[in-house]
Design a protein around this motif. Structure first.
Motif, mmCIF file in Angstrom:
data_model
loop_
_atom_site.group_PDB
_atom_site.id
_atom_site.type_symbol
_atom_site.label_atom_id
_atom_site.label_comp_id
_atom_site.label_asym_id
_atom_site.label_seq_id
_atom_site.Cartn_x
_atom_site.Cartn_y
_atom_site.Cartn_z
ATOM 1 N N VAL A 1 38.149 69.227 58.211
ATOM 2 C CA VAL A 1 37.950 68.815 59.598
ATOM 3 C C VAL A 1 39.121 69.198 60.490
ATOM 4 C CG1 VAL A 1 36.425 66.911 58.979
ATOM 5 C CG2 VAL A 1 38.883 66.500 59.179
ATOM 6 N N PHE B 1 44.099 65.373 58.910
ATOM 7 C CA PHE B 1 43.195 64.737 57.951
ATOM 8 C C PHE B 1 42.986 65.655 56.743
ATOM 9 C CE2 PHE B 1 42.046 63.256 62.207
ATOM 10 C CZ PHE B 1 42.254 61.894 62.045
ATOM 11 N N LYS C 1 37.439 64.468 54.843
ATOM 12 C CA LYS C 1 36.550 63.966 55.886
ATOM 13 C C LYS C 1 36.490 62.443 55.866
ATOM 14 C CE LYS C 1 32.437 64.802 53.007
ATOM 15 N NZ LYS C 1 31.175 65.575 52.916
ATOM 16 N N PHE D 1 39.082 61.053 58.050
ATOM 17 C CA PHE D 1 38.665 61.204 59.454
ATOM 18 C C PHE D 1 37.662 60.125 59.833
ATOM 19 C CE2 PHE D 1 35.402 63.013 62.322
ATOM 20 C CZ PHE D 1 36.174 63.120 63.482
ATOM 21 N N ALA E 1 38.547 68.066 64.330
ATOM 22 C CA ALA E 1 38.931 66.656 64.381
ATOM 23 C C ALA E 1 39.813 66.378 65.594
ATOM 24 C CB ALA E 1 39.659 66.270 63.092
#
Length: 311
Positions: A226, A230, A233, A236, A297
């Motif tokens: 992402v 991060f 995921k 995130f 992200a």
């Protein structure tokens, strides 16, 4: 399922090679409870829901679901043994600065803040991630419209298996004589929820449930990468749920469909990243005129911070 120690004298057992029973264990090495064997003779399972091995495995899966790092199987085993943990949802019974039994202070200081950060969730997410048999994929449908676990259980126990069938949208069926046939799936779900009722109710005391109100809802799917800071995921997802709690309602999707609102992928700004099936599907739908917003992200957080007035 049949108890292993009862299989030998059964009709199925009589048809098996006697040597099969010479190597087949009858009790669990972890807790000493009897083993069940499925009718396909391929899967052994301890009948004790509080078996130490089961508890450790479920806690590991719970940690994976919430993105809790540094709490591997060996560390979980030490904690379970040191504190006598029988309910995996006891993982949420923490406070700032708490030291986890059997673990070093340094490791506790890494794990506890992560647990604290994910203790606010929707009711259905709590049930889905409790790692109960037959429940994970149906929890959202089952708990729709409920903000209290007690209310759900009250209605379920009043309505029985038929209540579960109705919630899951399983149509009534009848045999040749007009007698109602109970859905096997609904029966499994009902039995599982009943078996783990006290465990769920205890676990619910340690978390805060987010009310599902009139917030704008977004269906989000993240690719494996992402971007930003991060590493996964899941990190995130946990971040945005905490940051925008009470402001917007995020539902996490497992695949990209026409209903998906946002796809998050490291490569949307031109950064080199693996083109996953999810991203390919997003591009395909975009070419078909389906409106799906793509963000990294970092871009996602910038956009939502600006829209929601967060500085």
């Amino acid at each position: 399922m049949v108890l292993v120690n009862e299989l030998k004298s059964s009709e199925i057992g009589a048809s098996l090679d006697p040597r099969f029973f010479e190597v087949l264990p009858t009790v669990c090495e972890s807790c000493g409870s009897p083993y069940n064997l499925n009718l396909a003779l391929t899967e052994l399972s301890c009948i004790n829901p509080s078996c130490g091995d089961k508890v450790v495995m479920r806690i590991r899966k719970i940690c994976e679901a919430y993105g809790i790092k540094h709490f591997g199987e060996s560390s979980i085993e030490k904690w379970v043994e040191a504190e006598g943990i029988v309910n995996p949802l006891k993982i949420f019974d923490v406070y700032e600065g708490k030291l986890l039994g059997g673990l070093t202070d340094t490791l506790s200081d890494k794990i506890v803040p992560q647990i604290l950060a994910c203790r606010s969730m929707k009711l259905w997410e709590f049930v889905a991630n409790a790692q109960l048999p037959y429940i994970q994929s149906s929890a959202k449908t089952l708990l729709e419209g409920y903000s209290s676990l007690e209310d759900f259980y009250s209605d379920m126990e009043d309505g029985g298996v038929e209540f579960i069938q109705g919630k899951l949208g399983i149509k009534d069926s009848y045999d040749n004589f007009g007698n109602p046939i109970v859905s096997v799936q609904a029966m499994k779900v009902f039995t599982s929820l009943e078996e783990y009722k006290e465990e769920l109710l205890e676990g619910a005391e340690y978390v805060t449930f987010i009310e599902e109100g009139n917030l704008r809802e977004y269906l989000i799917v993240a690719s494996d990468e992402v971007g930003g800071d991060f590493k996964t995921k899941r990190e995130f997802y946990n971040f945005i749920k905490q940051r925008y709690s009470g402001l917007v309602d995020f539902t996490i999707g497992s695949s990209v469909t026409k209903k998906t609102d946002i796809v998050v992928w490291k490569g949307f700004d031109g950064t080199e990243a693996r083109l996953t099936t999810k991203v390919k599907r997003a591009y395909e739908l975009d070419a078909q005129g389906v409106e799906i917003q793509g963000y990294t992200a970092k871009e996602f957080i910038e956009a939502f911070d600006e829209a929601l007035g967060i500085k």
